[in-house]
Motif scaffolding. Structure first.
Motif, mmCIF file in Angstrom:
data_model
loop_
_atom_site.group_PDB
_atom_site.id
_atom_site.type_symbol
_atom_site.label_atom_id
_atom_site.label_comp_id
_atom_site.label_asym_id
_atom_site.label_seq_id
_atom_site.Cartn_x
_atom_site.Cartn_y
_atom_site.Cartn_z
ATOM 1 N N HIS A 54 0.809 -1.219 0.000
ATOM 2 C CA HIS A 54 0.000 0.000 0.000
ATOM 3 C C HIS A 54 0.838 1.263 0.000
ATOM 4 O O HIS A 54 0.366 2.327 -0.431
ATOM 5 C CB HIS A 54 -0.949 0.011 1.205
ATOM 6 C CG HIS A 54 -0.290 0.356 2.504
ATOM 7 N ND1 HIS A 54 -0.205 1.642 2.983
ATOM 8 C CD2 HIS A 54 0.337 -0.423 3.419
ATOM 9 C CE1 HIS A 54 0.429 1.657 4.134
ATOM 10 N NE2 HIS A 54 0.766 0.419 4.438
ATOM 11 N N VAL A 55 2.096 1.182 0.449
ATOM 12 C CA VAL A 55 2.935 2.381 0.444
ATOM 13 C C VAL A 55 3.275 2.824 -0.975
ATOM 14 O O VAL A 55 3.589 3.998 -1.216
ATOM 15 C CB VAL A 55 4.245 2.149 1.241
ATOM 16 C CG1 VAL A 55 3.947 1.918 2.710
ATOM 17 C CG2 VAL A 55 5.063 0.999 0.649
ATOM 18 N N ALA A 56 3.214 1.894 -1.924
ATOM 19 C CA ALA A 56 3.595 2.190 -3.301
ATOM 20 C C ALA A 56 2.414 2.428 -4.216
ATOM 21 O O ALA A 56 2.550 3.095 -5.254
ATOM 22 C CB ALA A 56 4.442 1.037 -3.861
ATOM 23 N N VAL A 57 1.247 1.891 -3.874
ATOM 24 C CA VAL A 57 0.106 1.915 -4.794
ATOM 25 C C VAL A 57 -1.181 1.783 -3.989
ATOM 26 O O VAL A 57 -1.199 1.140 -2.933
ATOM 27 C CB VAL A 57 0.232 0.761 -5.821
ATOM 28 C CG1 VAL A 57 0.250 -0.601 -5.144
ATOM 29 C CG2 VAL A 57 -0.852 0.829 -6.884
ATOM 30 N N ASP A 58 -2.250 2.400 -4.468
ATOM 31 C CA ASP A 58 -3.575 2.171 -3.889
ATOM 32 C C ASP A 58 -4.108 0.863 -4.452
ATOM 33 O O ASP A 58 -4.576 0.811 -5.608
ATOM 34 C CB ASP A 58 -4.520 3.330 -4.237
ATOM 35 C CG ASP A 58 -4.351 4.532 -3.333
ATOM 36 O OD1 ASP A 58 -3.476 4.493 -2.448
ATOM 37 O OD2 ASP A 58 -5.100 5.504 -3.507
ATOM 38 N N LEU A 59 -4.006 -0.183 -3.661
ATOM 39 C CA LEU A 59 -4.338 -1.523 -4.135
ATOM 40 C C LEU A 59 -5.780 -1.587 -4.628
ATOM 41 O O LEU A 59 -6.698 -1.085 -3.984
ATOM 42 C CB LEU A 59 -4.112 -2.545 -3.024
ATOM 43 C CG LEU A 59 -2.674 -2.639 -2.509
ATOM 44 C CD1 LEU A 59 -2.600 -3.568 -1.302
ATOM 45 C CD2 LEU A 59 -1.740 -3.129 -3.603
ATOM 46 N N GLY A 60 -5.966 -2.191 -5.793
ATOM 47 C CA GLY A 60 -7.293 -2.404 -6.361
ATOM 48 C C GLY A 60 -7.854 -1.241 -7.150
ATOM 49 O O GLY A 60 -8.881 -1.396 -7.831
ATOM 50 N N VAL A 61 -7.203 -0.085 -7.106
ATOM 51 C CA VAL A 61 -7.812 1.100 -7.712
ATOM 52 C C VAL A 61 -7.680 1.111 -9.237
ATOM 53 O O VAL A 61 -8.580 1.592 -9.929
ATOM 54 C CB VAL A 61 -7.240 2.387 -7.087
ATOM 55 C CG1 VAL A 61 -7.678 3.624 -7.862
ATOM 56 C CG2 VAL A 61 -7.705 2.495 -5.639
ATOM 57 N N ARG A 62 -6.590 0.581 -9.770
ATOM 58 C CA ARG A 62 -6.522 0.545 -11.241
ATOM 59 C C ARG A 62 -7.632 -0.352 -11.787
ATOM 60 O O ARG A 62 -8.309 -0.002 -12.762
ATOM 61 C CB ARG A 62 -5.171 0.045 -11.736
ATOM 62 C CG ARG A 62 -5.095 0.150 -13.272
ATOM 63 C CD ARG A 62 -3.763 -0.258 -13.856
ATOM 64 N NE ARG A 62 -3.720 0.085 -15.267
ATOM 65 C CZ ARG A 62 -4.252 -0.628 -16.243
ATOM 66 N NH1 ARG A 62 -4.885 -1.757 -15.951
ATOM 67 N NH2 ARG A 62 -4.186 -0.244 -17.505
ATOM 68 N N GLU A 63 -7.832 -1.499 -11.157
ATOM 69 C CA GLU A 63 -8.890 -2.407 -11.609
ATOM 70 C C GLU A 63 -10.274 -1.792 -11.382
ATOM 71 O O GLU A 63 -11.177 -1.959 -12.210
ATOM 72 C CB GLU A 63 -8.775 -3.737 -10.880
ATOM 73 C CG GLU A 63 -7.490 -4.521 -11.174
ATOM 74 C CD GLU A 63 -6.284 -4.069 -10.357
ATOM 75 O OE1 GLU A 63 -5.190 -4.644 -10.538
ATOM 76 O OE2 GLU A 63 -6.421 -3.125 -9.539
ATOM 77 N N LEU A 143 -14.686 12.651 -9.874
ATOM 78 C CA LEU A 143 -14.360 11.677 -8.844
ATOM 79 C C LEU A 143 -12.844 11.532 -8.713
ATOM 80 O O LEU A 143 -12.127 11.545 -9.711
ATOM 81 C CB LEU A 143 -14.944 10.302 -9.180
ATOM 82 C CG LEU A 143 -16.396 10.219 -9.638
ATOM 83 C CD1 LEU A 143 -16.775 8.771 -9.911
ATOM 84 C CD2 LEU A 143 -17.327 10.846 -8.615
ATOM 85 N N ALA A 144 -12.372 11.373 -7.498
ATOM 86 C CA ALA A 144 -10.990 10.987 -7.231
ATOM 87 C C ALA A 144 -11.038 9.653 -6.504
ATOM 88 O O ALA A 144 -11.678 9.535 -5.458
ATOM 89 C CB ALA A 144 -10.278 12.033 -6.385
ATOM 90 N N LEU A 145 -10.388 8.650 -7.060
ATOM 91 C CA LEU A 145 -10.495 7.276 -6.576
ATOM 92 C C LEU A 145 -9.237 6.881 -5.812
ATOM 93 O O LEU A 145 -8.122 7.022 -6.329
ATOM 94 C CB LEU A 145 -10.701 6.321 -7.749
ATOM 95 C CG LEU A 145 -11.859 6.673 -8.697
ATOM 96 C CD1 LEU A 145 -11.815 5.772 -9.929
ATOM 97 C CD2 LEU A 145 -13.193 6.551 -7.989
ATOM 98 N N HIS A 146 -9.436 6.352 -4.600
ATOM 99 C CA HIS A 146 -8.322 5.904 -3.768
ATOM 100 C C HIS A 146 -8.748 4.670 -2.978
ATOM 101 O O HIS A 146 -9.939 4.378 -2.854
ATOM 102 C CB HIS A 146 -7.906 6.993 -2.773
ATOM 103 C CG HIS A 146 -7.314 8.211 -3.403
ATOM 104 N ND1 HIS A 146 -5.963 8.346 -3.632
ATOM 105 C CD2 HIS A 146 -7.893 9.352 -3.850
ATOM 106 C CE1 HIS A 146 -5.736 9.520 -4.192
ATOM 107 N NE2 HIS A 146 -6.889 10.151 -4.338
ATOM 108 N N SER A 147 -7.744 3.975 -2.424
ATOM 109 C CA SER A 147 -8.016 2.945 -1.419
ATOM 110 C C SER A 147 -7.076 3.187 -0.248
ATOM 111 O O SER A 147 -6.032 3.827 -0.389
ATOM 112 C CB SER A 147 -7.827 1.534 -1.990
ATOM 113 O OG SER A 147 -6.470 1.256 -2.267
#
Length: 251
Positions: A54-63, A143-147
Motif C-alpha cells: 500500500h505504500v507504493a500503490v492504492d491496491l485495487g484502484v486501477r482495476e 471523482l478521485a479514486l483511492h483505497s
C-alpha cells in the motif's frame, strides 16, 4: 462479470493513461495512486515486493478504474508511476511529494537532488494531462479514486470505515454521497481516514478552483483486492455518483 478492457486505454504516456470514452461525460474520474510502475532507469533502493504494498500503490484502484470505464462508461485519468517515485496527490512544495519514508519503509533513492527531475518528468506531465482530460470531458461531477490500508504498521490503529469521503472547502457532493453510502448499509468516514482539509491537493487544484463538484472516494483496500469486489464497488460508486449528480441538479 468484469468487462474485457483490452481496448479501453485511449491515451497513454510514461506517467498516465486514460481509460474509457474520449469524449464529454457528465461524470469523470482520476486515480492519482493507481499505478506502481518504477521506470527501469530509477533506483529507489527498495525491494521489488514493496511495489506491491500500500505504500507504493492504492491496491485495487486501477482495476476499479477499469470497471468504471468498461462497465459504466466513466472516463478515468489513471496514474501509472508509483507514489514512491513521486506523489502525484501532493503539491510540488510539499515535503512528502518525494517521500523519504512511508509507513516505516525507508526509500534511500529519494534524495533531494532528484526532486526537480521527478517533478519535471512525472508530476507536471500528469497534472497537465489531467487538465486536458477535464477540458475534454467537461464533467459536471468529478471523482478521485483511492483505497486505504485497514491498518498502518507504524501506528497499529485499525480503520473501521469501509468507505470514506474527503473534501476541503466544497462539500456539496460529499454530503449527498455520505448519506447514500450510509443508506447502502456501509460504515462511512466523513473526512476519514484522513482529512481532506490537509490531503486534497488534486481536487483543490483541478476541481475546487473550477467550482466542479467532486467526490474523493477512499475504499478500504481489502474490499477491492478481488475481481468481484472491484466490480461491486465500481457499481456502487457509479450509482452513488449518478444519484449525487441528480441531487445536485435538483437543488
Amino acid at each position: 462479470m468484469v468487462a474485457n478492457f483490452g481496448s479501453i486505454a485511449v491515451t497513454t504516456s510514461e506517467t498516465f493513461e486514460r481509460l474509457g470514452p474520449n469524449s464529454q461525460s457528465p461524470i469523470a474520474a482520476c486515480a492519482d495512486h493507481a499505478g506502481n510502475s518504477l521506470p527501469p532507469d530509477l533506483a529507489l533502493g527498495i525491494g521489488d515486493d514493496v511495489l506491491d504494498q500500500h505504500v507504493a500503490v492504492d491496491l485495487g484502484v486501477r482495476e476499479l478504474s477499469q470497471c468504471l470505464a468498461g462497465n459504466h462508461n466513466i472516463p478515468v485519468h489513471v496514474a501509472k508511476v508509483s507514489r514512491l517515485v513521486v506523489d502525484l496527490h501532493r503539491r510540488e512544495d510539499d515535503p512528502a511529494v518525494m517521500p523519504k519514508t512511508s509507513d516505516g519503509i525507508a526509500i534511500p533513492g529519494n534524495d533531494a537532488g532528484r526532486l526537480e527531475d521527478r517533478l519535471a518528468r512525472f508530476h507536471r506531465p500528469y497534472h497537465a494531462g489531467l487538465e486536458n482530460f477535464i477540458e475534454d470531458t467537461e464533467p459536471e461531477l468529478f471523482l478521485a479514486l483511492h483505497s486505504f490500508t485497514p491498518r498502518l504498521k507504524t501506528s497499529g490503529e485499525k480503520r473501521p470505515w469501509e468507505v470514506g469521503l474527503l473534501y476541503n472547502n466544497d462539500d456539496r457532493a460529499a454530503r449527498h454521497a455520505i448519506r447514500l453510502f450510509k443508506n447502502m448499509g456501509f460504515t462511512v468516514g466523513d473526512n476519514e481516514p484522513y482529512s481532506g482539509k490537509q490531503f486534497n491537493a488534486t481536487m483543490d487544484r483541478h476541481a475546487e478552483t473550477r467550482r466542479i463538484p467532486y467526490l474523493t472516494i477512499e475504499v478500504r483496500q481489502d474490499l477491492v483486492t478481488s475481481a468481484q469486489g472491484q466490480s461491486e464497488w465500481a457499481d456502487r460508486i457509479a450509482q452513488v455518483a449518478r444519484q449525487t449528480l441528480a441531487a445536485l441538479k435538483a437543488n
